[in-house]
Design a protein around this motif. Structure first.
Motif, mmCIF file in Angstrom:
data_model
loop_
_atom_site.group_PDB
_atom_site.id
_atom_site.type_symbol
_atom_site.label_atom_id
_atom_site.label_comp_id
_atom_site.label_asym_id
_atom_site.label_seq_id
_atom_site.Cartn_x
_atom_site.Cartn_y
_atom_site.Cartn_z
ATOM 1 N N THR A 138 0.655 -1.210 0.097
ATOM 2 C CA THR A 138 0.096 0.008 -0.088
ATOM 3 C C THR A 138 0.832 1.222 -0.032
ATOM 4 O O THR A 138 1.760 1.529 0.960
ATOM 5 N N ILE A 139 0.781 2.250 -0.906
ATOM 6 C CA ILE A 139 1.336 3.354 -1.128
ATOM 7 C C ILE A 139 0.773 4.527 -0.988
ATOM 8 O O ILE A 139 -0.457 4.592 -1.420
ATOM 9 N N GLY B 33 -2.955 13.672 -4.620
ATOM 10 C CA GLY B 33 -3.393 14.130 -5.990
ATOM 11 C C GLY B 33 -3.585 15.302 -5.989
ATOM 12 O O GLY B 33 -3.847 16.110 -4.755
ATOM 13 N N ASP B 34 -3.382 16.164 -7.120
ATOM 14 C CA ASP B 34 -3.225 17.737 -7.121
ATOM 15 C C ASP B 34 -4.728 18.124 -6.645
ATOM 16 O O ASP B 34 -4.937 19.339 -6.124
ATOM 17 N N LYS B 35 -5.744 17.234 -6.949
ATOM 18 C CA LYS B 35 -7.118 17.709 -6.769
ATOM 19 C C LYS B 35 -7.934 17.287 -5.594
ATOM 20 O O LYS B 35 -8.551 17.529 -4.821
ATOM 21 N N THR B 36 -7.462 15.819 -5.469
ATOM 22 C CA THR B 36 -8.208 15.260 -4.401
ATOM 23 C C THR B 36 -7.628 14.897 -3.040
ATOM 24 O O THR B 36 -8.126 14.738 -1.986
ATOM 25 N N GLY B 37 -6.095 15.365 -2.930
ATOM 26 C CA GLY B 37 -5.455 15.094 -1.968
ATOM 27 C C GLY B 37 -4.998 13.624 -1.611
ATOM 28 O O GLY B 37 -4.743 12.961 -2.446
ATOM 29 N N VAL B 38 -4.868 13.260 -0.461
ATOM 30 C CA VAL B 38 -4.365 11.844 -0.157
ATOM 31 C C VAL B 38 -5.279 10.870 -0.608
ATOM 32 O O VAL B 38 -6.405 10.718 -0.579
ATOM 33 N N ILE B 39 -4.558 9.830 -1.326
ATOM 34 C CA ILE B 39 -5.262 8.572 -1.987
ATOM 35 C C ILE B 39 -4.190 7.324 -1.656
ATOM 36 O O ILE B 39 -2.733 7.484 -1.340
ATOM 37 N N LEU B 40 -4.758 6.165 -1.422
ATOM 38 C CA LEU B 40 -3.914 5.103 -1.436
ATOM 39 C C LEU B 40 -3.990 4.133 -2.600
ATOM 40 O O LEU B 40 -5.014 3.983 -3.151
ATOM 41 N N ALA B 41 -2.743 3.709 -2.876
ATOM 42 C CA ALA B 41 -2.773 2.749 -4.034
ATOM 43 C C ALA B 41 -2.191 1.334 -3.622
ATOM 44 O O ALA B 41 -1.171 1.272 -2.650
ATOM 45 N N CYS B 42 -2.789 0.332 -3.880
ATOM 46 C CA CYS B 42 -2.542 -1.131 -3.582
ATOM 47 C C CYS B 42 -2.170 -1.733 -4.840
ATOM 48 O O CYS B 42 -2.773 -1.839 -5.904
ATOM 49 N N ILE B 43 -0.736 -2.127 -4.908
ATOM 50 C CA ILE B 43 -0.163 -2.807 -6.070
ATOM 51 C C ILE B 43 0.631 -4.143 -5.424
ATOM 52 O O ILE B 43 1.218 -4.186 -4.531
ATOM 53 N N PRO B 44 0.779 -4.772 -6.720
ATOM 54 C CA PRO B 44 1.592 -5.978 -6.325
ATOM 55 C C PRO B 44 2.889 -5.787 -6.085
ATOM 56 O O PRO B 44 3.819 -4.942 -6.638
ATOM 57 N N GLY C 156 6.263 0.046 6.238
ATOM 58 C CA GLY C 156 6.291 -1.374 6.176
ATOM 59 C C GLY C 156 5.135 -1.991 6.907
ATOM 60 O O GLY C 156 5.015 -3.169 7.063
ATOM 61 N N GLY C 157 4.207 -1.078 7.244
ATOM 62 C CA GLY C 157 2.804 -1.563 7.925
ATOM 63 C C GLY C 157 1.734 -0.608 7.533
ATOM 64 O O GLY C 157 0.826 -0.879 8.210
ATOM 65 N N VAL C 158 1.693 -0.455 6.259
ATOM 66 C CA VAL C 158 0.416 0.526 5.874
ATOM 67 C C VAL C 158 -0.402 -0.404 5.351
ATOM 68 O O VAL C 158 -0.272 -1.143 4.456
ATOM 69 N N SER C 159 -1.559 -0.404 6.015
ATOM 70 C CA SER C 159 -2.845 -1.221 5.575
ATOM 71 C C SER C 159 -3.784 -0.472 4.916
ATOM 72 O O SER C 159 -4.218 0.605 5.516
ATOM 73 N N PRO C 160 -4.736 -0.880 3.788
ATOM 74 C CA PRO C 160 -5.771 -0.068 3.149
ATOM 75 C C PRO C 160 -6.951 -0.148 4.291
ATOM 76 O O PRO C 160 -7.971 0.514 3.935
ATOM 77 N N LEU C 161 -6.599 -0.976 5.365
ATOM 78 C CA LEU C 161 -7.775 -1.054 6.311
ATOM 79 C C LEU C 161 -7.543 -0.680 7.262
ATOM 80 O O LEU C 161 -6.470 -0.363 7.959
#
Length: 160
Positions: A49-50, A54-65, A101-106
């Motif tokens: 989870t990264i 975004g320049d318009k929305t602010g903070v967003i999370l991305a989950c990638i392999p 190293g411990g960021v979760s989308p939950l």
């Protein structure tokens, strides 16, 4: 795992099945490859989870392999931004409540839009951080979508 994390509690509340798995943490190597090796799971099913902005929305999370890199242009497009950038490491914990190293989308402190690499849906099970270093949650990616309200899209690219 002695303690339940906020991420696991969120799944419990929603009655979503999952498995907690723990591993020994190497502070000098928090890479997805090391986690995959330690939990005996394919790297392309270990999702990281990264935290981005975004320049318009602010903070967003991305989950990638774990075997891919974040495609910031694709993330910006999918999230309705002109551009997106990864937030500085010093901002990750204040924003999410989680350490590197411990960021979760939950189980986040605050609700942020979450974007999941669509390749996750090709698997029956993926691994995400349980919200602590040394702990992962194994679950069906469709259940992750249900729990987070994430948007799916192609947001990763081959690593260099």
């Amino acid at each position: 795992m002695a303690q339940k994390t906020n991420a696991a509690r969120q799944l419990d509340q929603m009655k979503i099945p999952y498995e907690l798995r723990e591993y020994t943490v190497d502070e000098s190597d928090l890479s997805a490859g090391t986690v995959a090796e330690k939990i005996g799971f394919p790297l392309n099913q270990v999702y990281k989870t990264i935290v981005a902005r975004g320049d318009k929305t602010g903070v967003i999370l991305a989950c990638i392999p774990g075997d891919k890199e974040l495609n910031l242009k694709a993330l910006a497009l999918l999230s309705g931004n002109k551009k997106a950038e990864v937030v500085p490491l010093k901002d990750v914990q204040p924003l999410t409540g989680y350490i590197r190293g411990g960021v979760s989308p939950l189980g986040l402190k605050k609700k942020f839009p979450i974007f999941l690499e669509e390749a996750a849906l090709q698997h029956d099970t993926i691994s995400i951080s349980a919200g602590i270093r040394g702990g992962v949650i194994l679950l069906n990616p469709k259940d992750l979508l249900t729990a987070t309200g994430a948007t799916c899209g192609s947001i990763s690219k081959a690593g260099e």
